[in-house]
Design an enzyme around this catalytic site. Structure first.
Site, PDB file in Angstrom:
ATOM      1  N   CYS A  33     -79.166 104.252  96.237  1.00  0.00           N
ATOM      2  CA  CYS A  33     -78.909 103.062  97.048  1.00  0.00           C
ATOM      3  C   CYS A  33     -78.079 103.405  98.265  1.00  0.00           C
ATOM      4  O   CYS A  33     -77.769 104.548  98.545  1.00  0.00           O
ATOM      5  CB  CYS A  33     -78.200 102.008  96.201  1.00  0.00           C
ATOM      6  SG  CYS A  33     -76.571 102.517  95.607  1.00  0.00           S
ATOM      7  N   CYS A  36     -74.287  97.706  99.257  1.00  0.00           N
ATOM      8  CA  CYS A  36     -75.066  96.481  99.112  1.00  0.00           C
ATOM      9  C   CYS A  36     -74.181  95.306  98.702  1.00  0.00           C
ATOM     10  O   CYS A  36     -72.993  95.444  98.533  1.00  0.00           O
ATOM     11  CB  CYS A  36     -76.161  96.698  98.074  1.00  0.00           C
ATOM     12  SG  CYS A  36     -75.479  97.086  96.448  1.00  0.00           S
ATOM     13  N   CYS A  39     -72.691  95.665  94.392  1.00  0.00           N
ATOM     14  CA  CYS A  39     -71.601  96.555  94.004  1.00  0.00           C
ATOM     15  C   CYS A  39     -70.479  96.578  95.036  1.00  0.00           C
ATOM     16  O   CYS A  39     -69.377  96.984  94.739  1.00  0.00           O
ATOM     17  CB  CYS A  39     -72.113  97.961  93.715  1.00  0.00           C
ATOM     18  SG  CYS A  39     -72.997  98.711  95.083  1.00  0.00           S
TER      19      CYS A  39
END
Length: 158
Positions: A33, A36, A39
Site C-alpha cells: 500500500c 491511506c 491506517c
C-alpha cells in the site's frame, strides 16, 4: 528488504512524486500500500478527492471483478457507507453507478469489435446476469446489445 532513511521519509511524507513508483508492504500478509485513510500512517489523511481518484482507478482496472461496496471499502481502506457518501458527493453518482457505466462501455466496445455471444460479453465485463445486462445496456444506449451490434459493428455487416 530493509527500508532506508530516504525511503522512510518518502513514505512518511506521502510524497506524491513516488505514486505508482514506490510501494511497500507486509510480507506475511502480502498487503502492499501507500498511506491511506484506514491506517493513517503518521496521522495524515489523504484528501477525499485523492481517495475518489483511487476508487476510480480501481473501478477502471478491476471492472470485471465482483466489486461490492463492501469489497471497495476493504480494498480502499474505508467504510463502505462513507466511501459511497464521499464518492457521490464529489462525482454526483455512486461507485456502483460508475462501475455499471464502465462495464457497459467495455461491453459496447466489444460489441463493435467482434461477434462474441452477448452472455459471454456480459460475463467478461463483470455482469453475470445476462437479462439485467441487456436491460441496462438498452437503457444506456437506446438499443439492446444485438441491435446495437447490428447497427454499428462493421464485422456484422459483411
Amino acid at each position: 528488504m530493509e527500508i532506508t532513511d530516504e525511503t522512510w521519509e518518502i513514505i512518511k511524507n506521502n510524497d506524491k512524486n513516488f505514486d505508482n513508483k514506490l510501494w511497500y508492504g507486509v510480507a506475511t500478509t502480502k498487503i502492499f500500500c501507500r498511506p491511506c485513510k484506514r491506517c493513517r500512517p503518521m496521522d495524515k489523511i489523504i484528501p477525499n478527492e485523492v481517495w475518489v481518484e483511487e476508487i476510480d482507478l480501481l473501478l477502471k482496472n478491476h471492472y470485471d471483478e465482483d466489486l461490492s461496496l463492501e469489497e471497495l471499502g476493504q480494498r480502499l481502506h474505508g467504510s463502505s457507507s462513507y466511501l459511497r457518501h464521499i464518492y457521490k458527493k464529489i462525482k454526483g453518482l455512486t461507485p456502483q453507478q460508475e462501475l455499471t457505466r464502465i462495464r457497459l462501455e467495455q461491453a459496447r466496445i466489444r460489441l463493435l469489435k467482434g461477434n462474441e455471444a452477448i452472455s459471454e460479453i456480459a460475463r467478461d465485463v463483470g455482469m453475470m446476469n445476462t437479462p439485467y445486462f441487456i436491460k441496462s445496456f438498452k437503457k444506456r444506449y437506446g438499443l439492446a446489445p444485438n441491435q446495437y451490434r447490428k447497427a454499428y459493428n462493421i464485422n456484422s455487416k459483411k
